[in-house]
Design an enzyme around this catalytic site. Structure first.
Site, short mmCIF file in Angstrom:
data_model
loop_
_atom_site.label_atom_id
_atom_site.label_comp_id
_atom_site.label_asym_id
_atom_site.label_seq_id
_atom_site.Cartn_x
_atom_site.Cartn_y
_atom_site.Cartn_z
N HIS A 120 5.80 24.04 -9.67
CA HIS A 120 4.49 23.57 -10.12
C HIS A 120 3.53 24.77 -10.05
O HIS A 120 3.71 25.66 -9.21
CB HIS A 120 4.04 22.47 -9.15
CG HIS A 120 2.79 21.75 -9.54
ND1 HIS A 120 1.54 22.26 -9.34
CD2 HIS A 120 2.61 20.54 -10.11
CE1 HIS A 120 0.64 21.39 -9.75
NE2 HIS A 120 1.26 20.33 -10.23
N ASP A 197 7.74 23.04 -0.83
CA ASP A 197 6.73 22.17 -1.43
C ASP A 197 7.33 20.77 -1.53
O ASP A 197 8.17 20.50 -2.39
CB ASP A 197 6.37 22.73 -2.82
CG ASP A 197 5.44 21.82 -3.60
OD1 ASP A 197 5.10 20.73 -3.11
OD2 ASP A 197 5.05 22.20 -4.72
N GLN A 200 6.79 16.13 -4.13
CA GLN A 200 7.53 15.08 -4.86
C GLN A 200 8.67 14.50 -4.03
O GLN A 200 9.46 13.71 -4.55
CB GLN A 200 8.09 15.64 -6.17
CG GLN A 200 7.03 16.07 -7.15
CD GLN A 200 6.23 14.91 -7.73
OE1 GLN A 200 6.66 13.75 -7.69
NE2 GLN A 200 5.06 15.20 -8.26
N LYS A 223 0.47 11.18 -3.30
CA LYS A 223 1.77 10.94 -3.94
C LYS A 223 2.69 10.12 -3.04
O LYS A 223 3.83 9.85 -3.38
CB LYS A 223 2.43 12.27 -4.30
CG LYS A 223 1.66 13.03 -5.40
CD LYS A 223 2.38 14.24 -5.86
CE LYS A 223 1.49 15.22 -6.59
NZ LYS A 223 1.33 14.94 -8.01
N CYS A 361 2.09 20.74 -15.48
CA CYS A 361 1.73 21.89 -14.62
C CYS A 361 2.97 22.72 -14.27
O CYS A 361 3.07 23.25 -13.15
CB CYS A 361 1.02 21.44 -13.33
SG CYS A 361 -0.55 20.70 -13.63
#
Ligand code: PMP
Length: 416
Positions: A120, A197, A200, A223, A361
């Site tokens: 991202h 990261d 998600q 999220k 993104c």
């Protein structure tokens, strides 16, 4: 399943353009259960006060809830210590914090920052900025045709100049789950710092800091069924203690004078100014909500829905799915021969169906794939088989109408 669970999310009863809402944009943001909405309003109704500073009762209430939430996140991530949990505005801010604080103070010319082709922008741009300042260079792990990381290439890219590996746990555009545990071990073997990261990942499966053994892990509250404007940076205590502050202000100092300032220990060193107290409390409520569910069952449900969706899409004319990794979360990206992504998004919206279209993104990923963008349907625990049926039926109708219109146009042109 999960009919009763849906009732916990009031917004799912909304009508959009005269149709029941079908929310398939969960990778952008998830909807909030009532317990999260109530926790935020309860905070403002009963406990609103600044944290850590005052001697009055409301401050004690808000400070208590605020620090309890830190313990909740610590347990959620199976971190060793609560002071390894730093509040940020989201994953983006957490990555910027790392790039500015650790990156600027450590990196130098010749050093390599290792990212992947599926990052991202939030895990690319902060590193580009720090590379410009320090002279470090960025290296990129390529992907395979199925949208998985090329692990052989990854091994070859690792060397003694690799100072940091920063990769996503799960691709927001493709849903690919990366083998981060193995990658962390390989990066550590060359002495690199490891950053994951998890934006998600955390809503879809449990993550365990002690098992992964990464140095840093970031995610966003919104999220994972929590509010916007709150996120988390997990960092190993010894590393955080060695890092300089990146923003200055109240809360993060020990003593201030015009002859010099000393700083608090982590986590407060990295939390300048009045924090998003309501957001922190809302995030803890979201995590408690998720913890109260059978997470294995939720993951099975999401996988069942994804497979149903993928199979149905494969039956439709002119649809090509993008990202066919073995190990995936419930993200389904595709392109359509007959209709522009953006137009498809608008036509679906008219049927009450929310999907995301565009580059998500991840412009470098789209460039690698030779695409301008995709249509992305991303699922969460409250989606149902009926949601998939509505989506496929609407898509079917839109495609039929478009193909018929194109054929009629072609016939008219030939007749002339
Ligand atoms: N990383 C990934 C993989 C994401 O999907 C996102 C959000 N789309 C981010 C980082 C940035 O999250 P936020 O905008 O909440 O900071």
């Amino acid at each position: 399943m999960p009919a009763d669970l849906r009732l916990h999310f009031p917004i799912l009863a909304e009508q959009v353009h005269g149709h029941p809402l079908v929310w398939l944009d969960n990778a952008a943001t998830t909807q909030k259960p009532r317990v999260v909405i109530d926790a935020i309003s309860d905070y403002y109704l009963r406990a609103n006060a600044n944290v850590h500073r005052a001697s009055h009762a409301l401050s004690a209430r808000s400070t208590h809830a605020f620090e309890d939430a830190r313990d909740t996140v610590c347990q959620f991530l199976n971190a060793r210590h609560s002071d390894e949990i730093i509040w940020t505005r989201g994953a983006t801010e957490a990555l910027n914090l790392l790039a500015w604080s650790w990156g600027s103070s450590t990196l130098k010319a010749g050093d390599e920052i290792l990212l992947s082709a599926m990052e991202h922008h939030a895990n690319i741009v902060p590193w580009q900025l720090v590379a410009e300042r320090t002279g470090a260079t960025i290296k990129v792990i390529p992907i395979t045709e199925s949208g998985e990381l090329d692990l052989a290439a990854f091994q070859q890219l690792l060397n003694s100049n690799t100072k940091v590996l920063s990769v996503t746990h799960v691709s927001n555009a493709l849903g690919t789950i990366n083998p981060v545990k193995e990658m962390i071990a390989a990066a550590k073997a060359v002495g690199a710092l490891t950053i994951i990261d998890g934006a998600q990942a955390v809503a879809h499966f449990p993550v365990d800091m002690q098992d992964l053994d990464c140095d840093f892990y970031v995610f966003s509250g919104h999220k994972v069924y929590g509010p916007t404007g709150i996120g988390v940076l997990y960092g190993r205590r010894d590393l955080l203690e060695a890092m300089p502050p990146w923003q200055g202000g109240g809360e993060m100092i020990d003593r201030v004078s015009f002859s010099g300032t000393t700083f608090q220990k982590p986590p407060f060193r990295f939390e300048a100014g009045t924090p998003n107290i309501a957001g922190v409390i809302g995030l803890a409520a979201a995590i408690n909500y998720l913890n109260a569910q059978d997470r294995t069952r939720l993951a099975q449900h999401e996988t069942m829905l994804r497979l149903k969706l993928e199979q149905a899409l494969d039956q439709l004319p002119g649809i090509r799915r993008i990202g066919t990794a073995q190990d995936k979360t419930a993200v389904v990206s595709f392109v359509c021969d007959h209709i522009h992504n953006q137009d498809l998004g608008v036509l679906l919206d008219q049927q009450g169906i929310a999907v995301r279209t565009g580059h998500h993104c991840t412009m470098p990923l789209m460039e690698t794939l030779g695409l301008k963008g995709t249509v992305r349907a991303s699922l969460a625990c409250y989606n149902t088989e009926a949601d998939i049926d509505h989506f496929i039926a609407a898509l079917h109708t839109i495609l039929n109408e478009t193909i018929t219109a194109v054929q009629e146009h072609a016939e008219t042109v030939v007749a002339f």
